[in-house]
Write a protein that holds these residues in place. Structure first.
Motif, PDB file in Angstrom:
ATOM      1  N   VAL A 136       0.862  -1.189   0.000  1.00  0.00           N
ATOM      2  CA  VAL A 136       0.000   0.000   0.000  1.00  0.00           C
ATOM      3  C   VAL A 136       0.896   1.237   0.000  1.00  0.00           C
ATOM      4  O   VAL A 136       1.533   1.560   1.001  1.00  0.00           O
ATOM      5  N   PHE A 137       0.972   1.873  -1.167  1.00  0.00           N
ATOM      6  CA  PHE A 137       1.736   3.111  -1.297  1.00  0.00           C
ATOM      7  C   PHE A 137       0.853   4.286  -0.860  1.00  0.00           C
ATOM      8  O   PHE A 137      -0.325   4.097  -0.528  1.00  0.00           O
ATOM      9  N   GLU A 138       1.455   5.495  -0.894  1.00  0.00           N
ATOM     10  CA  GLU A 138       0.701   6.664  -0.468  1.00  0.00           C
ATOM     11  C   GLU A 138      -0.581   6.859  -1.295  1.00  0.00           C
ATOM     12  O   GLU A 138      -1.629   7.202  -0.763  1.00  0.00           O
ATOM     13  N   ASP A 139      -0.473   6.602  -2.616  1.00  0.00           N
ATOM     14  CA  ASP A 139      -1.615   6.914  -3.489  1.00  0.00           C
ATOM     15  C   ASP A 139      -2.264   5.712  -4.146  1.00  0.00           C
ATOM     16  O   ASP A 139      -3.261   5.857  -4.842  1.00  0.00           O
ATOM     17  N   TYR A 140      -1.656   4.562  -4.032  1.00  0.00           N
ATOM     18  CA  TYR A 140      -2.196   3.399  -4.753  1.00  0.00           C
ATOM     19  C   TYR A 140      -1.666   2.101  -4.152  1.00  0.00           C
ATOM     20  O   TYR A 140      -0.758   2.111  -3.312  1.00  0.00           O
ATOM     21  N   VAL A 141      -2.217   1.001  -4.661  1.00  0.00           N
ATOM     22  CA  VAL A 141      -1.772  -0.329  -4.235  1.00  0.00           C
ATOM     23  C   VAL A 141      -1.117  -1.034  -5.416  1.00  0.00           C
ATOM     24  O   VAL A 141      -1.638  -0.996  -6.542  1.00  0.00           O
ATOM     25  N   LEU A 142       0.014  -1.654  -5.165  1.00  0.00           N
ATOM     26  CA  LEU A 142       0.687  -2.506  -6.148  1.00  0.00           C
ATOM     27  C   LEU A 142       0.517  -3.952  -5.675  1.00  0.00           C
ATOM     28  O   LEU A 142       0.882  -4.284  -4.543  1.00  0.00           O
ATOM     29  N   VAL A 143      -0.048  -4.789  -6.545  1.00  0.00           N
ATOM     30  CA  VAL A 143      -0.269  -6.190  -6.193  1.00  0.00           C
ATOM     31  C   VAL A 143       0.785  -7.046  -6.882  1.00  0.00           C
ATOM     32  O   VAL A 143       1.114  -6.807  -8.053  1.00  0.00           O
TER      33      VAL A 143
ATOM     34  N   MET B 195      11.995  -1.894 -12.917  1.00  0.00           N
ATOM     35  CA  MET B 195      10.979  -0.845 -12.806  1.00  0.00           C
ATOM     36  C   MET B 195      10.849  -0.535 -11.326  1.00  0.00           C
ATOM     37  O   MET B 195      10.794  -1.451 -10.500  1.00  0.00           O
ATOM     38  N   ILE B 196      10.829   0.766 -11.019  1.00  0.00           N
ATOM     39  CA  ILE B 196      10.860   1.150  -9.608  1.00  0.00           C
ATOM     40  C   ILE B 196       9.617   1.942  -9.206  1.00  0.00           C
ATOM     41  O   ILE B 196       9.231   2.889  -9.895  1.00  0.00           O
ATOM     42  N   PHE B 197       9.020   1.523  -8.113  1.00  0.00           N
ATOM     43  CA  PHE B 197       7.910   2.252  -7.497  1.00  0.00           C
ATOM     44  C   PHE B 197       8.471   2.807  -6.183  1.00  0.00           C
ATOM     45  O   PHE B 197       8.951   2.039  -5.350  1.00  0.00           O
ATOM     46  N   ASP B 198       8.439   4.129  -6.026  1.00  0.00           N
ATOM     47  CA  ASP B 198       9.041   4.717  -4.831  1.00  0.00           C
ATOM     48  C   ASP B 198       8.310   6.015  -4.498  1.00  0.00           C
ATOM     49  O   ASP B 198       8.336   6.956  -5.288  1.00  0.00           O
ATOM     50  N   ASP B 199       7.645   6.051  -3.360  1.00  0.00           N
ATOM     51  CA  ASP B 199       6.951   7.289  -2.968  1.00  0.00           C
ATOM     52  C   ASP B 199       7.647   7.958  -1.792  1.00  0.00           C
ATOM     53  O   ASP B 199       7.080   8.795  -1.095  1.00  0.00           O
ATOM     54  N   GLY B 200       8.889   7.554  -1.559  1.00  0.00           N
ATOM     55  CA  GLY B 200       9.654   8.134  -0.459  1.00  0.00           C
ATOM     56  C   GLY B 200       9.505   7.334   0.824  1.00  0.00           C
ATOM     57  O   GLY B 200      10.410   7.269   1.644  1.00  0.00           O
ATOM     58  N   LYS B 201       8.370   6.687   0.947  1.00  0.00           N
ATOM     59  CA  LYS B 201       8.120   5.887   2.145  1.00  0.00           C
ATOM     60  C   LYS B 201       8.375   4.417   1.816  1.00  0.00           C
ATOM     61  O   LYS B 201       9.060   3.707   2.536  1.00  0.00           O
ATOM     62  N   HIS B 202       7.800   4.003   0.712  1.00  0.00           N
ATOM     63  CA  HIS B 202       7.978   2.611   0.292  1.00  0.00           C
ATOM     64  C   HIS B 202       8.678   2.553  -1.049  1.00  0.00           C
ATOM     65  O   HIS B 202       8.490   3.432  -1.893  1.00  0.00           O
TER      66      HIS B 202
ATOM     67  N   TRP C 185      11.285  -6.674  -5.239  1.00  0.00           N
ATOM     68  CA  TRP C 185      12.238  -6.515  -4.133  1.00  0.00           C
ATOM     69  C   TRP C 185      11.931  -5.252  -3.351  1.00  0.00           C
ATOM     70  O   TRP C 185      11.810  -4.173  -3.932  1.00  0.00           O
ATOM     71  N   LEU C 186      11.786  -5.423  -2.043  1.00  0.00           N
ATOM     72  CA  LEU C 186      11.545  -4.298  -1.144  1.00  0.00           C
ATOM     73  C   LEU C 186      12.816  -4.080  -0.323  1.00  0.00           C
ATOM     74  O   LEU C 186      13.017  -4.739   0.711  1.00  0.00           O
ATOM     75  N   PRO C 187      13.703  -3.190  -0.780  1.00  0.00           N
ATOM     76  CA  PRO C 187      15.016  -3.060  -0.131  1.00  0.00           C
ATOM     77  C   PRO C 187      14.948  -2.590   1.320  1.00  0.00           C
ATOM     78  O   PRO C 187      15.777  -2.976   2.132  1.00  0.00           O
ATOM     79  N   LYS C 188      13.945  -1.768   1.648  1.00  0.00           N
ATOM     80  CA  LYS C 188      13.881  -1.262   3.033  1.00  0.00           C
ATOM     81  C   LYS C 188      13.491  -2.367   3.999  1.00  0.00           C
ATOM     82  O   LYS C 188      14.046  -2.479   5.086  1.00  0.00           O
ATOM     83  N   GLU C 189      12.530  -3.177   3.593  1.00  0.00           N
ATOM     84  CA  GLU C 189      12.036  -4.244   4.475  1.00  0.00           C
ATOM     85  C   GLU C 189      12.786  -5.554   4.264  1.00  0.00           C
ATOM     86  O   GLU C 189      12.577  -6.514   5.000  1.00  0.00           O
ATOM     87  N   LYS C 190      13.623  -5.585   3.230  1.00  0.00           N
ATOM     88  CA  LYS C 190      14.372  -6.797   2.842  1.00  0.00           C
ATOM     89  C   LYS C 190      13.443  -7.995   2.590  1.00  0.00           C
ATOM     90  O   LYS C 190      13.697  -9.119   3.012  1.00  0.00           O
ATOM     91  N   ILE C 191      12.344  -7.679   1.893  1.00  0.00           N
ATOM     92  CA  ILE C 191      11.372  -8.709   1.512  1.00  0.00           C
ATOM     93  C   ILE C 191      11.488  -8.940   0.013  1.00  0.00           C
ATOM     94  O   ILE C 191      11.571  -7.987  -0.769  1.00  0.00           O
TER      95      ILE C 191
END
Ligand code: ZN
Length: 338
Positions: free
Chosen positions: A56-63, A164-171, A190-196
């Motif tokens: 769940v990003f700030e403005d949308y959801v990526l599944v 391809m990168i999705f980045d809203d500053g938080k996620h 790949w979620l580099p912040k959460e290492k998931i």
């Protein structure tokens, strides 16, 4: 607590801990695995569904993953129960029906299907019906799945070559590709912040490796590249999520399978086929990979043998029939309707 009671308690705790290491999630349950990050283990046995994830990003959801149409319909209400943000993107980790045939459902719900360019190349190869040729896999699947028959193939329209990168500053979610593995178009999220790491079927957690559309030698290399990310949580394409060890074990299964088959690489097909039980015993002896050994082993042995220059096993059995096995693997024959 007396000593027999405390021993029993300790044993059950130990059993719980060892089980939880490689088996955390529950089938058909949305599980929050980090703030705004969810994992949903699909009902593979009952409906042939793959696993999903969503961020769940700030403005949308990526599944992550399109699933079968009935799989998409299963999780959309679960996403909507968590957030009112629009579902904007559905990432197909590869072209197989249980990961991409739900695309039209996502489109109907306002999302754009996203994938590595290799997914389109694979669809052109196998989805001949869609591309103006003879009936392909979709049409075959529609015979036994009413959810597929009621929908239509929707190839991804937002494509990436390298990443391809999705980045809203938080996620931040990076869609990546490391080469051939389960198919010729496997994407990772790949979620580099959460290492998931969401792996699609390039990494599964259980006896779910369908190998006919991939290449085992390159698969090992692709997993080696994925391991370099340093993921701490692996969300596989099928089976429960787990720690980094899952990636390690999946790779080890292919390394050991190749080692075993290599011993028979110059033998005749019937000799290799007769050796499957010995190969099975050798693999089962290795604790870390035993859970990858299942009913598809004969087909897996044959695939690796073919890669090493061997000839197909004769006579063709149901397990060796790529089409049938694929159907079985992805739950088509088990599902008459949703
Ligand atoms: Zn697959």
């Amino acid at each position: 607590m007396n000593s027999s009671k405390s021993t029993a308690w300790f044993l059950s705790l130990a059993a719980f801990c060892s089980a939880s290491v490689l088996s955390i999630a529950e089938v058909n349950k949305a599980e929050q695995i980090a703030p705004d990050v969810y994992f949903h283990e699909g009902d593979l046995k009952g409906h042939g569904h793959c696993n999903n994830g969503w961020i769940v990003f700030e403005d949308y959801v990526l599944v992550v993953d399109g699933n079968f149409p009935s799989g998409a319909q299963e999780i959309i209400p679960k996403i909507k129960a968590i957030t009112d943000k629009p579902i904007r993107f559905a990432f197909d980790t590869h072209h197989h029906g249980d990961h991409a045939y739900g695309n039209q459902i996502w489109v109907d719900n306002g999302a754009v299907p996203v994938a590595h360019t290799g997914v389109i190349e694979e669809m052109k190869k196998y989805e001949t019906g869609y591309y103006g040729g003879k009936p392909g896999r979709w049409e075959e699947t529609a015979k036994s799945r009413t959810d597929v028959a009621a929908s239509k193939l929707k190839p991804p329209t937002l494509l990436y070559n390298k990443d391809m990168i999705f980045d809203d500053g938080k996620h931040r979610v990076e869609l990546l590709h490391f080469g051939v593995a389960h198919t010729h178009g496997d994407g990772f999220a790949w979620l580099p912040k959460e290492k998931i790491l969401f792996t699609g079927d390039a990494c599964v957690n259980g006896p779910y490796n369908y190998m006919a559309d991939g290449d085992s030698e390159q698969w090992v290399k692709t997993l080696a590249a994925a391991k370099k990310l340093g993921a701490q949580t692996i969300c596989p394409g099928h089976g429960p999520m787990g720690p980094a060890q899952v990636l390690e074990d999946q790779q080890a299964f292919f390394v050991e399978l190749r080692k075993e088959v290599k011993k028979y690489a110059v033998r005749k097909p019937e000799e290799v086929k007769a050796a499957v039980d010995d190969i099975k015993a050798a693999l089962l002896k290795q604790k870390s990979i035993a859970r990858y050994v299942g009913e598809f082993l004969t087909a897996q042995v044959e695939k690796v043998y073919l890669e090493m220059g061997g000839k197909p096993f004769q006579p063709k059995t149901a397990a060796l029939n790529g089409h049938k096995q694929h159907a079985h693997e992805h739950g088509r024959e088990w599902v008459q309707d949703k």
